[in-house]
Scaffold this motif. Structure first.
Motif, PDB file in Angstrom:
ATOM      1  N   ALA A 122       0.845  -1.192   0.000  1.00  0.00           N
ATOM      2  CA  ALA A 122       0.000   0.000   0.000  1.00  0.00           C
ATOM      3  C   ALA A 122       0.880   1.242   0.000  1.00  0.00           C
ATOM      4  O   ALA A 122       1.839   1.336   0.774  1.00  0.00           O
ATOM      5  CB  ALA A 122      -0.912   0.011   1.226  1.00  0.00           C
ATOM      6  N   VAL A 123       0.556   2.181  -0.871  1.00  0.00           N
ATOM      7  CA  VAL A 123       1.290   3.447  -0.941  1.00  0.00           C
ATOM      8  C   VAL A 123       0.410   4.540  -0.351  1.00  0.00           C
ATOM      9  O   VAL A 123      -0.728   4.735  -0.777  1.00  0.00           O
ATOM     10  CB  VAL A 123       1.686   3.795  -2.381  1.00  0.00           C
ATOM     11  N   ARG A 124       0.941   5.226   0.627  1.00  0.00           N
ATOM     12  CA  ARG A 124       0.226   6.326   1.280  1.00  0.00           C
ATOM     13  C   ARG A 124       1.001   7.614   1.044  1.00  0.00           C
ATOM     14  O   ARG A 124       2.230   7.610   0.969  1.00  0.00           O
ATOM     15  CB  ARG A 124       0.086   6.036   2.778  1.00  0.00           C
ATOM     16  N   TYR A 125       0.266   8.722   0.921  1.00  0.00           N
ATOM     17  CA  TYR A 125       0.896  10.003   0.605  1.00  0.00           C
ATOM     18  C   TYR A 125       0.599  11.029   1.684  1.00  0.00           C
ATOM     19  O   TYR A 125      -0.480  11.039   2.280  1.00  0.00           O
ATOM     20  CB  TYR A 125       0.392  10.533  -0.743  1.00  0.00           C
ATOM     21  N   ALA A 126       1.571  11.915   1.912  1.00  0.00           N
ATOM     22  CA  ALA A 126       1.413  13.051   2.819  1.00  0.00           C
ATOM     23  C   ALA A 126       2.244  14.199   2.268  1.00  0.00           C
ATOM     24  O   ALA A 126       3.251  13.971   1.589  1.00  0.00           O
ATOM     25  CB  ALA A 126       1.877  12.696   4.236  1.00  0.00           C
ATOM     26  N   PRO A 127       1.851  15.448   2.541  1.00  0.00           N
ATOM     27  CA  PRO A 127       2.695  16.571   2.119  1.00  0.00           C
ATOM     28  C   PRO A 127       4.108  16.408   2.657  1.00  0.00           C
ATOM     29  O   PRO A 127       4.303  15.928   3.779  1.00  0.00           O
ATOM     30  CB  PRO A 127       1.998  17.784   2.730  1.00  0.00           C
ATOM     31  N   VAL A 128       5.096  16.814   1.870  1.00  0.00           N
ATOM     32  CA  VAL A 128       6.477  16.585   2.286  1.00  0.00           C
ATOM     33  C   VAL A 128       6.775  17.276   3.618  1.00  0.00           C
ATOM     34  O   VAL A 128       7.554  16.750   4.437  1.00  0.00           O
ATOM     35  CB  VAL A 128       7.456  17.041   1.180  1.00  0.00           C
ATOM     36  N   ALA A 129       6.144  18.414   3.889  1.00  0.00           N
ATOM     37  CA  ALA A 129       6.370  19.114   5.158  1.00  0.00           C
ATOM     38  C   ALA A 129       5.807  18.352   6.344  1.00  0.00           C
ATOM     39  O   ALA A 129       6.174  18.616   7.488  1.00  0.00           O
ATOM     40  CB  ALA A 129       5.764  20.513   5.099  1.00  0.00           C
ATOM     41  N   GLU A 130       4.888  17.393   6.096  1.00  0.00           N
ATOM     42  CA  GLU A 130       4.255  16.628   7.162  1.00  0.00           C
ATOM     43  C   GLU A 130       4.696  15.165   7.164  1.00  0.00           C
ATOM     44  O   GLU A 130       4.134  14.341   7.888  1.00  0.00           O
ATOM     45  CB  GLU A 130       2.724  16.710   7.005  1.00  0.00           C
ATOM     46  N   LEU A 131       5.699  14.852   6.370  1.00  0.00           N
ATOM     47  CA  LEU A 131       6.070  13.450   6.175  1.00  0.00           C
ATOM     48  C   LEU A 131       6.557  12.804   7.468  1.00  0.00           C
ATOM     49  O   LEU A 131       6.197  11.661   7.776  1.00  0.00           O
ATOM     50  CB  LEU A 131       7.144  13.369   5.091  1.00  0.00           C
ATOM     51  N   ALA A 132       7.372  13.506   8.231  1.00  0.00           N
ATOM     52  CA  ALA A 132       7.895  12.920   9.475  1.00  0.00           C
ATOM     53  C   ALA A 132       6.769  12.536  10.422  1.00  0.00           C
ATOM     54  O   ALA A 132       6.787  11.449  11.022  1.00  0.00           O
ATOM     55  CB  ALA A 132       8.857  13.899  10.151  1.00  0.00           C
ATOM     56  N   ASP A 133       5.767  13.406  10.553  1.00  0.00           N
ATOM     57  CA  ASP A 133       4.650  13.132  11.460  1.00  0.00           C
ATOM     58  C   ASP A 133       3.724  12.048  10.922  1.00  0.00           C
ATOM     59  O   ASP A 133       2.966  11.440  11.698  1.00  0.00           O
ATOM     60  CB  ASP A 133       3.843  14.410  11.693  1.00  0.00           C
ATOM     61  N   ALA A 134       3.772  11.801   9.612  1.00  0.00           N
ATOM     62  CA  ALA A 134       2.861  10.833   8.997  1.00  0.00           C
ATOM     63  C   ALA A 134       3.375   9.399   9.075  1.00  0.00           C
ATOM     64  O   ALA A 134       2.641   8.457   8.766  1.00  0.00           O
ATOM     65  CB  ALA A 134       2.606  11.210   7.540  1.00  0.00           C
ATOM     66  N   ILE A 135       4.607   9.207   9.498  1.00  0.00           N
ATOM     67  CA  ILE A 135       5.168   7.856   9.604  1.00  0.00           C
ATOM     68  C   ILE A 135       4.462   7.111  10.727  1.00  0.00           C
ATOM     69  O   ILE A 135       4.330   7.621  11.838  1.00  0.00           O
ATOM     70  CB  ILE A 135       6.680   7.922   9.853  1.00  0.00           C
ATOM     71  N   GLY A 136       3.998   5.918  10.402  1.00  0.00           N
ATOM     72  CA  GLY A 136       3.255   5.139  11.381  1.00  0.00           C
ATOM     73  C   GLY A 136       3.884   3.784  11.645  1.00  0.00           C
ATOM     74  O   GLY A 136       4.896   3.419  11.033  1.00  0.00           O
ATOM     75  N   PRO A 137       3.283   2.991  12.525  1.00  0.00           N
ATOM     76  CA  PRO A 137       3.859   1.692  12.890  1.00  0.00           C
ATOM     77  C   PRO A 137       3.870   0.687  11.742  1.00  0.00           C
ATOM     78  O   PRO A 137       4.650  -0.266  11.770  1.00  0.00           O
ATOM     79  CB  PRO A 137       2.957   1.222  14.045  1.00  0.00           C
ATOM     80  N   ARG A 138       3.011   0.895  10.732  1.00  0.00           N
ATOM     81  CA  ARG A 138       2.979  -0.029   9.592  1.00  0.00           C
ATOM     82  C   ARG A 138       3.945   0.395   8.481  1.00  0.00           C
ATOM     83  O   ARG A 138       4.148  -0.353   7.518  1.00  0.00           O
ATOM     84  CB  ARG A 138       1.564  -0.118   9.009  1.00  0.00           C
ATOM     85  N   THR A 139       4.522   1.570   8.591  1.00  0.00           N
ATOM     86  CA  THR A 139       5.366   2.088   7.510  1.00  0.00           C
ATOM     87  C   THR A 139       6.675   1.310   7.435  1.00  0.00           C
ATOM     88  O   THR A 139       7.449   1.268   8.399  1.00  0.00           O
ATOM     89  CB  THR A 139       5.668   3.582   7.728  1.00  0.00           C
ATOM     90  N   ALA A 140       6.922   0.706   6.280  1.00  0.00           N
ATOM     91  CA  ALA A 140       8.163  -0.037   6.072  1.00  0.00           C
ATOM     92  C   ALA A 140       9.230   0.804   5.384  1.00  0.00           C
ATOM     93  O   ALA A 140      10.426   0.579   5.591  1.00  0.00           O
ATOM     94  CB  ALA A 140       7.884  -1.285   5.237  1.00  0.00           C
TER      95      ALA A 140
END
Length: 354
Positions: A122-140
């Motif tokens: 699964a590919v999930r997208y977030a604004p680059v300025a918010e990328l750090a906060d968008a990382i979750g426990p499922r993110t590989a």
């Protein structure tokens, strides 16, 4: 011998005159790069093509790029396109993995992951300025361009890297729009990719992948061939096709007509002071923003790329009519400043649009 660090001397090494503001689309070859490519054609036409010398040239390109990127040369793989190298990284994802990408990032970085839906990726997208906060426990894996193509925005790479490490995710960073003007290389990231034909001023056809030590075993050489060994001349035929010990196992055979030009361009890149190049490019970009009435860049996140809303393309059309080579992306007009640009280019843009 180190090249002159004076910007006017840099500009004198390029044939194009004022008005080329599109390094973010394609860099310009210096006189030395042009000479190298013409020399290859002359040797080829005269029957003097030397495949072994071309292989040595490719190894020099690897070594030069490694120095620019700040990693050992055995961490560098040679390719021809960013998407091909990203696909190698994608091969190491487990079924069902989540990949976090920057919204609006360049397709060569995101497309290979989108093609893994059949494995549950699964590919999930977030604004680059918010990328750090968008990382979750499922993110590989977190994949992002250090500098965004469509906007010129510089990512907060340290924050993203640290958040990824805390979550146990790996990082893939595209350096195509940054390496050559922004002195931040591959060190500290798990994987990076870069095509050299933009800010490194090489001919199109040479791209690079870096792989952090120990991670090569997690990836698959999707296009392994005779060039995927440490000794390429002993692995040309079936029956003896070992893989290189390091990142060279992901190599593709280099594009012969451009490898000499790539070496010439990378040599010159190493001969220039990276801090001086950064100050020159971002200084001209800041001057252009001021002339156009655009907001200043965030401190520490200055960019050599300047963009502004131009949904109808009227500003781009005006620049083109005035002899400026610029570009339009995602509803923005886009200009960029590099080695060959001077204050004359800033004045030309200002007179045309204001």
């Amino acid at each position: 011998m180190r090249l002159s660090q004076h910007p006017s001397d840099w500009a004198a090494s390029f044939a194009a005159g004022p008005g080329y503001l599109s390094a973010c689309t394609a860099g310009l070859p210096s006189d030395a790069t042009v000479d190298a490519m013409q020399a290859f054609v002359a040797r080829w036409a005269g029957g003097g093509l030397d495949a072994r010398q071309l292989s040595r040239d490719a190894e020099e390109a690897r070594s030069l790029y490694a120095r620019i990127a700040g990693v050992p040369s055995d961490r560098v793989a040679l390719g021809t396109q960013v998407s091909q190298l990203v696909s190698v990284v994608a091969s190491g994802l487990p079924d069902g993995a989540e990949v976090l990408c920057a919204a609006g990032d360049f397709a060569s970085l995101t497309h290979p992951f989108e093609q893994l839906r059949h494995r549950g990726v699964a590919v999930r997208y977030a604004p680059v300025a918010e990328l750090a906060d968008a990382i979750g426990p499922r993110t590989a894996l977190v994949a992002f361009s250090l500098v965004q193509s469509a906007s010129g925005e510089v990512a907060d790479a340290d924050a993203i890297r640290d958040a990824a490490a805390q979550a146990g995710a790996r990082t893939l960073v595209d350096l195509t729009q940054s390496l050559g003007w922004l002195p931040r290389g591959a060190k500290g990231f798990d994987f990076t990719v870069c095509h050299a034909y933009k800010w490194l001023c090489a001919p199109r056809g040479t791209a690079f992948l870096t792989v952090r030590t120990g991670l090569e075993e997690t990836l698959h050489p999707l296009a392994a061939g005779w060039y995927s060994a440490d000794d390429v001349w002993s692995s040309c035929y079936a029956g003896h096709t070992p893989l290189a010990a390091g990142a060279g196992r992901f190599d593709l055979s280099p594009v012969w007509p451009v490898i000499g030009g790539t070496v010439a361009a990378l040599r010159e890149c190493l001969d220039r002071d990276p801090a001086a190049v950064h100050a020159h490019a971002t200084g001209l970009a800041a001057a252009a923003r001021a002339r156009l009435g655009l907001p200043e860049a965030l401190p520490g996140r200055e960019s050599a790329i300047v963009t502004w809303a131009d949904p109808e393309g009227s500003d781009l059309a005006a620049l083109t009519a005035a002899g400026v080579t610029a570009s339009g992306r995602a509803g923005n007009a886009r200009i960029a400043f590099h080695l060959w640009n001077t204050e004359e280019d800033v004045d030309l843009v200002g007179r045309t649009l204001r």
